[in-house]
Each structure stands twice: as C-alpha cells, then as structure tokens.
Design a protein around this motif. Structure first.
Motif: not given
Length: 905
Positions: A319-331
C-alpha cells in the motif's frame, strides 16, 4: 624446519633474486639451463657452506662480479623465524644468523639449528636426485643402519666417527694377512730375530760350561720372569678388583634399591599419554564450556513475528504507493485549500468583512443579479439625490454669497455716507499720524546712524498719505452711494427669498437622501459590509461576494475530499499500528515499516538459523560430552594401570618408575663394566698389594743379580764369540717383544672400544630400523600399486623386493623405475622417522621421470600426504609435472630472470 624465502645476492646465473615459498609442495619449473639446479645448490651452499676451491662440488661464483652469496628465511621446529645469510669470506663463506629477538649467531648456532647435520648426512636423507636413486641396489643393511643411526643425534654421529677412526687405527696396527701394519711388521721382525738368535745359540753351545751356566741362569731368569708375570698378573687382577670393587658395591646398592621398587608398574609412555589425554580433556572441557556459552547465547527469548504476521506486514507494504498518493493528494488539497482560503480572506478584507464572524452569514445571503439590480437602483437614486443636493447646495452657496456681497455693499454705502462729514478731521489725523511716524523713524535713524531707516520711514509715510488721499476721494462720492444702497436692499430681499426656497429644497433632498441611505445601510448590514464603504464600490463588492461564495463552495468540496483522504490515511496508519508494535511517525511510516519488516524478517531467519545451529550445538555438545567421558575413562584406565587413584599419585608413581628405570639402566651399565667376570668383595686382603709389590721388588733384585752374573759369563765367553751379535740380537729381541706388547695393548684397546660402539649401534638398530623398514614397505607397496608386497633385508644384508605371490627379486633385478620407487620409499621412511627431531624440507631433483602414469599418480598422492608434515621442494623440467598438484606453489624459474643479466623482473 621450513624455508619461507630465498634471497640470492649472486649465485651462478642468478643475481638479486627473491623467491617466496609456501608450506607444502613448491614446484620449481624450468627448461634445461634455466637455473633450477643452481637454486637447489644455493640452498645447500647457504646451509652447509661454500665448497673448497679444489673440491669436486662447484662453487657457482657469479661471472658478472656480483656479490657472492645470499640468505634463507627459515622457520624452525619451534615456530621461530631465523634468517641465515652467507657471503664470500673464508673458505666456506662468512655466515650470520639473525634471530627474531635481535640476537645474532654464527656457525655454532647454525650447527645447532641443523642438529649438527653435515651436508653429506642431509643429502643422504632429505635431498636426492635421479642419479642418487640409480645407485640404490648397492646399499646394504650396514649402510642403511649407519645412515639411520647417524641421523638426528650428535652423539651417535660422534660415535660413528670414533668407530671409523678406531677401525682405521686398528687397520694400521694389525691385519691378519697384511704386511704394512705395525704389529705385522713387529711379528715378522721378531721371527727373524729369533731365528738369528737361535743360530747364534747353537754356536755358543760349543762352550759347554759357561753356556750351561748361562742356560741355567736363563732358566732361572725365565722362571723368575714367570713368577714376576704371575705376581704382576695377580697384582693387575687385584688392581682391576680394586677398581671394580666400588662398582660392585654400587651394583649391590642398586640391586637393593631396585628390590624396593620392583613391584612398581607404569603404563608404557604413560606420562606422554596421560598429559596428551589430559590436554585433550582440558581442551574438550573448554570446548564444552564454549559450546554451552554459545548455546546460551544462541538461545534467544526475543519475540519474533509469525510467518502470517510477516506476510500481513509484507502485504501491507504494497500500500506504499497508495499511501504516498494519498499524502500527495492531501498536500495538494491542503495547498489548494490554503491558496483558496487566502484568496477568500483577501476578497473579504477588500470588502471590509470580518472573516471569522461574517463568513457564515455571507454564505446565506442572496447575491443574485436581481439583488444587485435593486442595490444598483438604490445607489443610482442615492447618487441622483446626492447630485441634486450638491447642486442645490452650490446654488444656495452662490445665493448666500450674493446676499453677503449685497449686505457688504449696503454696509459700505452706509459707512461712506457717515464718513463724508468727518473728512477734514480725518485729513488732520492722517497728517498727524504721518508726522509721528516720520519723527520716530528719523529718531531711530539718528540714534542708530542708519540712513536706510530714515528712507524707509519716508517711503512708508508717503504710501499712507496716498492711501488716505484715495479714501478722501471715495468719501466724496457718498451722494451717489445712497441711491445705490436702496437698490442693494431690494436685491438683498429677493436673494433672501431665494435662499429660503433653496434651504427648503435642500432639507427635503437631505431627508430623501437619508431615507435612501438607510436602505443602503440596511442592505449593507444584511450583507455584513462596512457602512464606510463607498456606494460606488457596491457592485464590485457584489462581484467579490459571488467569488467568496464560489470559493467557499470549493473549500467545502476540498474539505470533503480532504476528510476522505485523511480518513483513508488514518485507516492505513491505524492498520500499520495494529501490524507493527513500534512507535510510528507518519512522515516516515513506510520507511519505518520497511525497516521493521527487514528487521523482523532477519530475526525470523536468524531464529531459523539459530534453531538449526542450536540443534547442531546440542549434537556437538552431546558428542563433546561423550568425548570427555571417553577421556575421563582413559585417564581412569591409566590411573588403574599405575595402581593409583589421583593425579598426584600418578606423577609420584611415574617419578618412582623413572627412578626404577634409571636404576635398571645404571645397573645394566655396571653389568657391562663388570663384564662376565664375577667380583667378590672379599677376594683380596688390603695388604695384598704391598705384599705383591714387595715380592716383585725381591724378584727383580734377584733377577738383576742373576742378569749381572749372566752378563759376567757372557763377557767371559766373549773370546769364544768374535763379536757381540748374540747379545745384541737378544737385546733387540727383548726390545722388539716389548714394542710388540705395547702395540698389542693399543690394538686391544681400540678393539674393545669398537666392539662397544658396535654393540650400542646394534641395540639402536634393533629399535629404530624395523620402524623405518615397515614404513618403507608401506610406501613401496603403495607406489607399486601392491605389485610388490614387501621390501626386506636379506640375511646377507642386501635389499630384496617381494611380490604378492612370495617371489623375491634382488634390487638389481628390478626395473629402473621400480628400483627408484624402492629407494624413494626408503628415503621418505627415513625422513618420516626423523620428523619429530629434524623435520627438514625434502628436496627432489626430478626423480620421477621413469615412473609410468599410474605409479606417478601414487607418488603424487604420497607427496600430497607428506606435505602436511614436510615442506617439499621439487625441481623439474617437465611441464606436465606442474599440473599434477592442485594446491602446489609453482615457481617459474625462467620468469625469475630478465634477459641474460640476471635482474629481477
């Protein structure tokens, strides 16, 4: 001893060459004339000295004039490093030994290092070539025994040299069929003298009386000589008895001491076996403790994730890719939200609205176009009212100004009419005023001595005068002004009425404006807009309010998306907290989880490895305990065999047993001294020596008297004999007998020493030779692939090879290769038997060229086994030999030289 490095200064064709050697097999390969034999001879020359210039061996002095000699880096049997350097000097060269501790030595220390081996002894065992192998059929048992016994012990070497010297001396004294030895010559001379003397005695017998007496005297003298000899023999026996008496007493003392310890028994080689087993036991105990410690260290109680947990953690890491995508989306959302919020706040601040208090109300208000049109209408009406009001006010102001002007004119007209009557008085006042000013100015000018003040005073007085004169002229027009005054009053009345009308209109416009302003303020209040805002800006405010509402809708959508993203991130973080038992930081979540996963995975692998290792350690621990039990049992067996129970008792018994063996050796030596003749302690009286000496003295005195009488008779018979040949012959005969007796004694002494040495060597031969022959047979059987079963010594002392079927062959009857294999077997057996004392390197110069492929393989296998015990130096010109040993250290002799100059590459 091992050779670590060869350093040649100058030797033969080699100059300034360094060769590093290894343990085990070192193969020197090179074609003919490459310098292989030169290196072999260099090793022997450095160890045993350069040969004499007139010797058969070559000296290998360099032709180029380089420094003659070099050095060897050695490691002795104790592991200490020694450098042996030999350079040109005295006959055998100057040698210096450099020890690790800084000491230096010479020939004596080198002899100790080589265990007193000569070059001949060394080459007889440890260095051989094909030429030496070809002479093996000539070796006898005696030569083998001598080679074996003189190797490794300085004492035996000295005994051999003494034996050889004494045998040589005995050969110079006597040989049964010889003529040149001294005893043989003396016996021949005695035989000739006796014949001559007997011949002369026959002539003397003609003179009977004197001759008869002489004969009687000779008989008496001979009898006396026999008595002297008997007494001398008795005296010698006494002296021998006297010499052996302390030995006999020592023998009795030793026998009594042996009687006390004869019951002692001790295991063969007991101390070495006991200490060896004890050392092994201590080593095993240490190993056992180490294994226990290692087992305790390996056994770990740390918690390790189960395979399912590791798999879940690995699955979560996907889920690391999803995590980073979510964090990038949040930012991204937060940044857009921040930008939108800032823009919204700017819009609110521009319209003067309190963001925290009014934002919710702004979102509720209607900012439609209808509301904006309504507001625009109100504003336009307000503007129209304002415009009308301003217009009326300007008109009112103009009317008031006209009214004021008319009022001023009326007042001036009234003053002008009043001042016409007092114009004369005014003129007089003016003149008086001017006069006062002139006086003051002139006075000041005078006192200050400044004519400018006087000038200014005059000018100022003139101006005042002109002004007053103008006023007087105006006042003269007072009559005209009265008419003008009445006209001004009527116009002023009209202006008054207009002003009142304008004030009423303005009052009405102000009231309408205030009512309209109230509507605007109510509208602004409803939208929470500052009342100070200019009405002209209200359309722009409406536009910005629409932007604010749009931005707020976008912010609400962003907040929804942000909430969804944060919720998903929180779910992932919560899942991570469930999986991992460590403190997690959101920014480093997957880095921490990956490290945690790798750590836990390594822990799991380590646990699996530890479990396997624990099993191995437990097995090894069990084996070590069994081995320790075996050593304890062996020690118990040794103690039982020694009939003791403790280690102290074992060593005490050993010392007593050693004393017993020492006593037995001592008594054996005494038995050898006593020989086969028994010695009685009470065989002679103490006065026996004096009595014998007294008897000898009396006999010698009486014999001397008889000899004088005999000489007198011989003198009397001188006339009967023309010359003195008979007496001279007799004297010569006696002298020759005495000389012969001395030579026989000397030969007998040599013979006794030689026999004692041979007896000693025979005893050592019986102990050491069988072991060498047994090893040689084993090697010979291996090298010939069991074609031959044994290598034995025939009764006549020569070697024979025995086939498996019992058929025997003399060494000369074997093929050349088989003879060489027999000789190599014997050489290696000799070297192995001396390993404990002198483990020298074994040097071989191409001795296997006659071996076939199969026997060469057996030889290679044997040398592979020997490399663990000896360093092997093998010199060959055959290229295939380089590849028969996988782990051999190959020295390319041709590569050592660069060109023909001998320089190191």
């Amino acid at each position: 001893m091992k050779i670590e490095k060869i350093h040649i200064y100058g030797f033969g064709k080699h100059e300034n060459v360094e060769i590093d050697l290894k343990d085990g097999i070192n193969v020197f390969y090179g074609e003919n004339e490459a310098g292989k034999s030169t290196i072999q001879q260099f090793i022997l020359h450095i160890l045993f000295g350069f040969p004499q210039k007139n010797a058969q061996l070559l000296r290998y002095e360099p032709k180029s004039g380089a420094m003659y000699g070099g050095k060897l880096h050695l490691v002795d049997e104790h592991g200490a490093r020694v450098i042996v350097e030999r350079v040109k000097g005295k006959a055998s060269g100057d040698v210096v030994l450099y020890f690790e501790d800084g000491r230096r030595g010479g020939e004596k220390e080198l002899s100790d290092l080589l265990h007193s081996y000569s070059r001949t002894d060394f080459e007889a065992i440890f260095s051989f070539s094909l030429l030496q192998l070809q002479g093996f059929e000539k070796m006898t048992e005696e030569e083998l025994t001598r080679t074996l016994l003189t190797s490794g012990t300085t004492g035996m070497d000295m005994l051999t040299n003494v034996e050889t010297q004494f045998v040589k001396e005995m050969g110079e004294l006597f040989k049964p069929t010889g003529k040149k030895p001294l005893i043989n010559q003396k016996i021949e001379e005695l035989r000739e003298l006796e014949l001559e003397w007997k011949s002369q005695m026959e002539e003397v017998q003609k003179y009977e009386p004197s001759i008869k007496r002489l004969h009687e005297l000779e008989l008496i003298i001979a009898k006396m000589i026999e008595q002297e000899k008997s007494i001398t023999d008795q005296l010698q026996q006494y002296l021998r008895w006297k010499q052996l008496k302390p030995v006999k007493e020592k023998e009795i003392e030793l026998e009594q001491a042996i009687e006390k310890v004869k019951h002692l028994t001790f295991p063969v080689d007991g101390i070495r076996r006991y200490e060896s087993i004890k050392d092994k036991e201590v080593s095993v105990k240490i190993t056992l403790e180490q294994l226990k410690e290692e087992l305790a260290t390996t056994t770990s109680n740390q918690q390790v994730l189960t395979p399912e947990e590791l798999e879940a953690l690995q699955s979560y890491l996907n889920n690391e890719t999803q995590w980073h995508e979510l964090r990038a989306k949040r930012i991204q959302i937060e940044e857009e939200q921040s930008k939108t919020l800032q823009s919204q706040m700017q819009q609110l601040s521009l319209i003067g609205v309190d963001w925290e208090k009014s934002l919710n109300h702004i979102m509720d208000v209607d900012v439609s176009i209808q509301q904006e049109d309504q507001l625009v209408s109100i504003i336009q009406k307000q503007d129209e009212l304002e415009r009308q009001l301003q217009q009326e006010k300007r008109l009112l102001q103009m009317k008031q100004e006209d009214f004021n002007k008319h009022q001023t004119r009326v007042n001036e007209s009234k003053r002008t009419s009043r001042s016409s009557s007092g114009s004369k008085n005014a003129k007089g006042i003016a003149l008086l005023f001017i006069g006062v000013i002139m006086i003051i100015g002139l006075t000041l000018s005078f006192f200050q001595a400044n004519w400018i003040i006087a000038l200014v005073t005059v000018i100022f007085s003139a101006i005042i005068y002109i002004g007053f004169m103008f006023m007087l002229e105006t006042m003269q027009q007072a009559g005209d002004m009265q008419k003008y005054e009445s006209l001004l009053v009527r116009e002023q009345q009209t202006l008054k009425e207009q002003i009142d009308q304008l004030e009423y209109t303005i009052s009405r416009l102000i009231q309408e404006r205030e009512e309209n302003q109230y509507l605007i303020y109510a509208f602004l209040k409803r939208y929470h807009i500052s009342e100070q805002l200019s009405p002209s800006l209200l359309p722009e405010v409406f536009n910005r309010l629409r932007i604010i509402q749009k931005q707020q809708l976008e912010l609400d959508q962003m907040e929804t998306k942000l909430y969804e993203v944060r919720t998903r991130l929180q779910q992932l973080l919560g899942r991570a907290q469930e999986i991992a038992t460590i403190h997690l930081i959101e920014d480093m979540l997957f880095h921490q989880l990956r490290e945690y996963y790798l750590t836990e995975k390594k822990k799991a692998e380590d646990q699996q490895f530890s479990a396997k290792k624990i099993g191995q350690l437990e097995t090894k621990l069990q084996e070590t305990r069994l081995l320790l039990t075996a050593y304890v049992e062996k020690i118990a067996e040794l103690l039982k065999e020694a009939k003791v129970e403790t280690e102290e008792g074992y060593y005490t018994t050993y010392h007593l047993y050693e004393e017993k063996l020492t006593l037995e050796r001592e008594i054996e030596r005494i038995h050898m001294q006593l020989g086969e003749h028994p010695v009685s302690l009470h065989a002679y009286e103490e006065s026996f020596e004096e009595e014998c000496k007294e008897k000898l003295q009396n006999l010698q005195q009486e014999r001397n008297e008889l000899l004088q009488e005999k000489a007198s008779l011989l003198y009397k018979t001188k006339k009967l004999i023309e010359n003195e040949e008979q007496s001279e012959k007799l004297q010569q005969l006696e002298q020759k007998k005495t000389e012969l007796k001395e030579l026989v004694k000397k030969w007998a002494a040599y013979k006794a020493v030689v026999e004692a040495i041979r007896k000693t060597m025979m005893q050592l031969k019986e102990k050491r030779l069988p072991e060498v022959l047994e090893n040689a047979q084993h090697y010979f059987r291996t090298l010939t692939d069991h074609s031959y079963d044994a290598l034995i010594l025939a009764p006549e002392g020569s070697f024979e090879a025995v086939k498996a079927n019992g058929q025997r062959f003399k060494i000369a009857e074997l093929s050349q290769a088989t003879k060489e294999q027999a000789y190599i077997s014997l050489r290696i057996a000799l070297a192995v038997s001396l390993k404990e004392k002198t483990a020298f390197p074994i040097i071989m110069d191409d001795p296997f060229v006659h071996f076939d492929r199969f026997r060469l393989q057996h030889m290679v296998q044997l040398m592979t086994e020997l490399q663990n015990k000896h360093q092997l130096l093998y010199f060959t010109c055959h290229e295939n030999i380089r590849y028969v040993w996988n782990e051999a250290h190959i020295v390319q002799v041709a590569d050592i030289l660069a060109g023909s100059g001998g320089n190191v590459k």
